[in-house]
Every structure is written in structure tokens, then in C-alpha cells.
Write an enzyme that holds these catalytic residues in place. Structure first.
Site, PDB file in Angstrom:
ATOM      1  N   ARG A 103     -11.894  20.893  21.204  1.00  0.00           N
ATOM      2  CA  ARG A 103     -13.232  21.273  20.772  1.00  0.00           C
ATOM      3  C   ARG A 103     -14.239  20.734  21.773  1.00  0.00           C
ATOM      4  NH1 ARG A 103     -15.375  20.169  14.716  1.00  0.00           N
ATOM      5  NH2 ARG A 103     -15.827  18.144  15.606  1.00  0.00           N
ATOM      6  N   THR A 107     -20.737  21.989  22.003  1.00  0.00           N
ATOM      7  CA  THR A 107     -20.844  23.219  21.207  1.00  0.00           C
ATOM      8  C   THR A 107     -19.943  23.200  19.962  1.00  0.00           C
ATOM      9  OG1 THR A 107     -19.023  24.266  22.390  1.00  0.00           O
ATOM     10  CG2 THR A 107     -21.226  24.585  23.313  1.00  0.00           C
ATOM     11  N   ASP A 198     -11.676  10.884  14.186  1.00  0.00           N
ATOM     12  CA  ASP A 198     -11.077  11.785  15.189  1.00  0.00           C
ATOM     13  C   ASP A 198      -9.557  11.606  15.152  1.00  0.00           C
ATOM     14  OD1 ASP A 198      -9.955  12.643  17.780  1.00  0.00           O
ATOM     15  OD2 ASP A 198     -12.043  13.098  18.237  1.00  0.00           O
ATOM     16  N   ASP A 201      -7.691  10.850  18.538  1.00  0.00           N
ATOM     17  CA  ASP A 201      -7.929   9.488  19.016  1.00  0.00           C
ATOM     18  C   ASP A 201      -7.178   8.463  18.171  1.00  0.00           C
ATOM     19  OD1 ASP A 201      -9.491  10.206  21.147  1.00  0.00           O
ATOM     20  OD2 ASP A 201     -11.394   9.983  20.078  1.00  0.00           O
TER      21      ASP A 201
END
Ligand code: PRP
Ligand code: URA
Length: 207
Positions: A103, A107, A198, A201
Site C-alpha cells: 500500500r 495514497t 501494521d 511490521d
């Protein structure tokens, strides 16, 4: 489209441990594998059976065995990789494809970078990604698989937002979605709330 929420107590307990920001990378990975195996039990529930004659030590019988099309497990890189070990323990003969998408940080739109799938398009695809946020990555991955000729696709996520589920169900009404939890929504950076942060991560320890 059918939405399956696998809210088994073991799944929910393990997911709560994953959501906790104090949970280590090692533990996070381990829990994701365990949940994937538990979810795999449900996602494979409608696999067709065939009956083959065998002999037990006591008598002959017609024994049920998995029939029909083989499965291909397809992680959306990177975070989807964290779900494949649990699934392939349940389905050792599964093939593994890969779809690379990330991603864009500004944006939030998916950027495509890799695609590799087995040749046989009749296989049932289990597409894995722990996070279904805006749904952009999942929708693009499914479109890519369909363009390549795959028809039987199931989407397996851990946590989703209502927006992500809506996007997939509108763009791909033929794809069933399997989740451990449907969360409240998205923040202004399109992270799932309450979510778990995330996923990539946390799986790979990159932050
Ligand atoms: C995360 C996640 C999904 C995507 C979900 O991946 O694993 O692929 O974001 O967001 P969306 O529904 O709004 O598209 P990310 O882009 O962080 O890549 P990574 O797995 O390589 O870290
Ligand atoms: N990607 C993640 O890893 N987490 C989110 O909450 C949203 C997108």
C-alpha cells in the site's frame, strides 16, 4: 458473497494477544500461525469427500477421503505469508502462489510488484492477508487471479473493517470472506481500529 466470522473462543483469545502492543514479534508470528490453522479448519469445511475401500484391522469399510480439486494457498506479500504455515500443516499437498502488493503510504492505494501462480487454474484458491482495511489490496489481488483464469477463490483475513468487507463484496460478490473479527472502522491513515497495527511490521519485526 458470504461473510464467515470465525469467532471461536480460542481464535478470539489468541487474537487479543496479537492485538496487544506489548506482544513480541516471535509470539505474534506464532499466534498468527495458530489462528490460521484454526481458521483453516473452517475454511476447508466444504471440501468434497469421496469414499474409498480400505481394510481396518477388523473389517473392510468405505472410508471418506478428500476428493476433487487441489488447493493453492496464495499469500498477499508480505503479511499474508504469516498465515500460510498454519494452512499448509492442515493441507500438506497445497501449492503456494504469491502476489506482491504494498500500500502506497501517501495514497493508500495498492502497488503491484509480483505474481507467481501454479499453472492449473481449476484449483481452489485461498488468498491470505491478515488485514482487510480499505479492501484495495484484496480487490486488486482477486482481480489479478481472475484475469489469470482462477475461478474458485476464498479470502482469508484476520481482522477487517466494514469498508474492506463492503469493497470486496461489491467488486467480487462470488468470493467468500473468512475473518476472525470485524472491527469498528479505519483511522485517517486507513489503519483498522482497534486493529493490531501494521501486520507486516509486526510479523517481520521491521519497525
Ligand atoms: C497491508 C496488509 C494488506 C493491506 C491492507 O499490507 O497486509 O495487504 O495493507 O490494506 P488495504 O485493505 O487498505 O489495501 P502493506 O501494504 O502494509 O504491505 P506489507 O504487507 O508488505 O507490509
Ligand atoms: N495494513 C495493516 O497492516 N494494518 C492496518 O490496520 C491496515 C493496513
Amino acid at each position: 458473497m458470504a461473510l464467515h466470522i470465525i469467532d471461536h473462543p480460542l481464535v478470539l483469545h489468541k487474537l487479543s494477544l496479537m492485538r496487544d502492543k506489548e506482544t513480541s514479534t516471535m509470539k505474534f508470528r506464532e499466534l498468527l500461525q495458530e489462528i490460521s490453522m484454526l481458521m483453516g479448519y473452517e475454511i476447508t469445511r466444504d471440501m468434497p469427500l469421496t469414499y474409498e475401500p480400505i481394510e481396518t484391522p477388523l473389517m473392510p469399510m468405505n472410508a471418506p477421503k478428500i476428493a476433487g480439486k487441489k488447493v493453492v494457498v496464495v499469500p498477499i506479500l508480505r503479511a499474508g505469508l504469516g498465515m500460510i504455515d498454519g494452512l499448509t500443516r492442515l493441507i500438506p499437498s497445497a501449492r503456494i502462489g504469491h502476489i506482491g502488493l504494498y500500500r502506497d503510504e501517501e495514497t493508500c492505494l495498492p502497488v503491484f510488484y509480483y505474481y507467481k501462480m501454479p499453472a492449473n487454474k481449476d484449483r481452489m484458491v485461498i488468498l491470505t492477508d491478515p488485514m482487510l482495511a480499505t479492501g484495495g489490496s484484496a480487490c486488486d489481488a482477486i482481480s489479478r487471479l481472475k484475469k489469470d483464469g482462477f475461478k474458485h477463490i476464498k479470502m482469508m483475513c484476520l481482522v477487517a473493517s466494514p469498508q474492506g468487507v463492503k469493497a470486496v463484496s461489491e467488486q467480487h460478490p462470488d468470493v467468500d470472506i473468512y475473518l476472525a473479527a470485524l472491527d469498528e472502522g479505519l483511522n485517517d491513515k486507513n489503519y483498522i481500529l482497534p486493529g493490531l497495527g501494521d501486520a507486516g511490521d509486526r510479523i517481520f519485526g521491521t519497525k
